[in-house]
Design an enzyme around this catalytic site. Structure first.
Site, short mmCIF file in Angstrom:
data_model
loop_
_atom_site.label_atom_id
_atom_site.label_comp_id
_atom_site.label_asym_id
_atom_site.label_seq_id
_atom_site.Cartn_x
_atom_site.Cartn_y
_atom_site.Cartn_z
N LYS A 163 0.85 -1.20 0.00
CA LYS A 163 0.00 0.00 0.00
C LYS A 163 0.88 1.24 0.00
CE LYS A 163 -4.31 1.23 2.32
NZ LYS A 163 -5.07 1.09 3.58
O1 G3P Z 1 -9.20 2.27 4.46
C1 G3P Z 1 -9.12 3.62 4.84
C2 G3P Z 1 -9.66 3.79 6.17
O2 G3P Z 1 -8.93 3.12 7.15
C3 G3P Z 1 -9.96 5.17 6.57
O3 G3P Z 1 -11.15 5.09 7.21
O4 G3P Z 1 -12.91 5.77 8.73
O5 G3P Z 1 -10.51 6.44 9.17
O6 G3P Z 1 -11.80 7.47 7.31
P1 G3P Z 1 -11.61 6.26 8.16
#
Ligand code: G3P
Length: 224
Positions: A87
């Site tokens: 990634k």
């Molecule tokens: O896969 C991306 C993710 O981990 C971000 O999610 O909810 O932190 O915006 P969030």
């Protein structure tokens, strides 16, 4: 549409895997830190533990932001397990590293994508997956779902093979709308995936079926 779980929590990964609907796992440095996994050797071991639990792809994010560092770290991560996907953040060196890994046949996931232009660069550099963060766009009053549909359109125009991995998915409607738009993959928390199960008519219907079954069985035993 593939379902990935967005967590480094092994218990939740096992729970999703047990449903038989899990196609992979995504992680990031914040999710690792949330589980208290620190230090490179512990982090690498944790990726291996995750790979033991799931049959699909496991995204492992590089920490370096310089090209040489990204390459060295990405190569180490890719060598850990054949299902690890490297990634990379959507920065100039990330695109450069993505092109490098594509040429070597190492699979990649370009993350922190917030625009069609960034998604176009990810596809041009041969990314296996592109991760637009739809929840974080919604957080700043910008339509995250619109971005997913725009990327879908652009990728379809040119038959790009890069898979759209809709990330920062927070709820069931995100998942359903991603499916309608034709996102190849969603990644979200277990709560959002399990939320798809819920319907009050299912609960009421089952309650009634069990009640009627119990009545019938009592009646049956009374007749004997
Ligand atoms: O896969 C991306 C993710 O981990 C971000 O999610 O909810 O932190 O915006 P969030």
């Amino acid at each position: 549409m593939k379902f990935f779980i967005d967590t480094a929590n092994l218990a939740q990964i096992k729970e999703a895997q047990a449903l038989g609907i899990l196609d992979g796992v995504t992680t990031n440095p914040s999710l690792m830190a949330k589980e208290g996994i620190t230090g490179q050797s512990n982090i690498f071991q944790h990726y291996l533990d995750i790979c033991e639990e799931v049959e699909g792809d496991v995204s492992a994010e590089v920490i370096a932001t310089d090209f040489e560092g990204m390459v060295a770290e990405g190569e180490k991560l890719a060598s850990l397990h054949p299902r690890i996907v490297v990634k990379l953040p959507m920065i100039k060196n990330g695109v450069k590293a993505c092109s490098y890994f594509s040429a070597k046949g190492i699979r990649t996931n370009v993350t922190l994508v917030f625009s069609v232009g960034q998604a176009l660069l990810a596809a041009k550099s041969g990314a296996t997956y592109v991760s637009p963060f739809l929840g974080r766009l919604d957080d700043i009053s910008t339509d995250g779902m619109h971005l997913i549909s725009e990327i879908r359109k652009v990728y379809d125009n040119f038959n790009f093979e890069t898979q759209i991995l809709s990330a920062s998915v927070r709820n069931t409607m995100h998942i359903i709308n991603c499916a309608k738009i034709g996102s190849d993959v969603i990644t979200g928390p277990l709560s959002a995936i399990e939320g798809l199960l819920n319907h009050p008519l299912t609960d009421n219907g089952l309650k009634q079926f069990l009640k009627d079954y119990a009545k019938g069985n009592n009646l049956h035993s009374e007749l004997q």
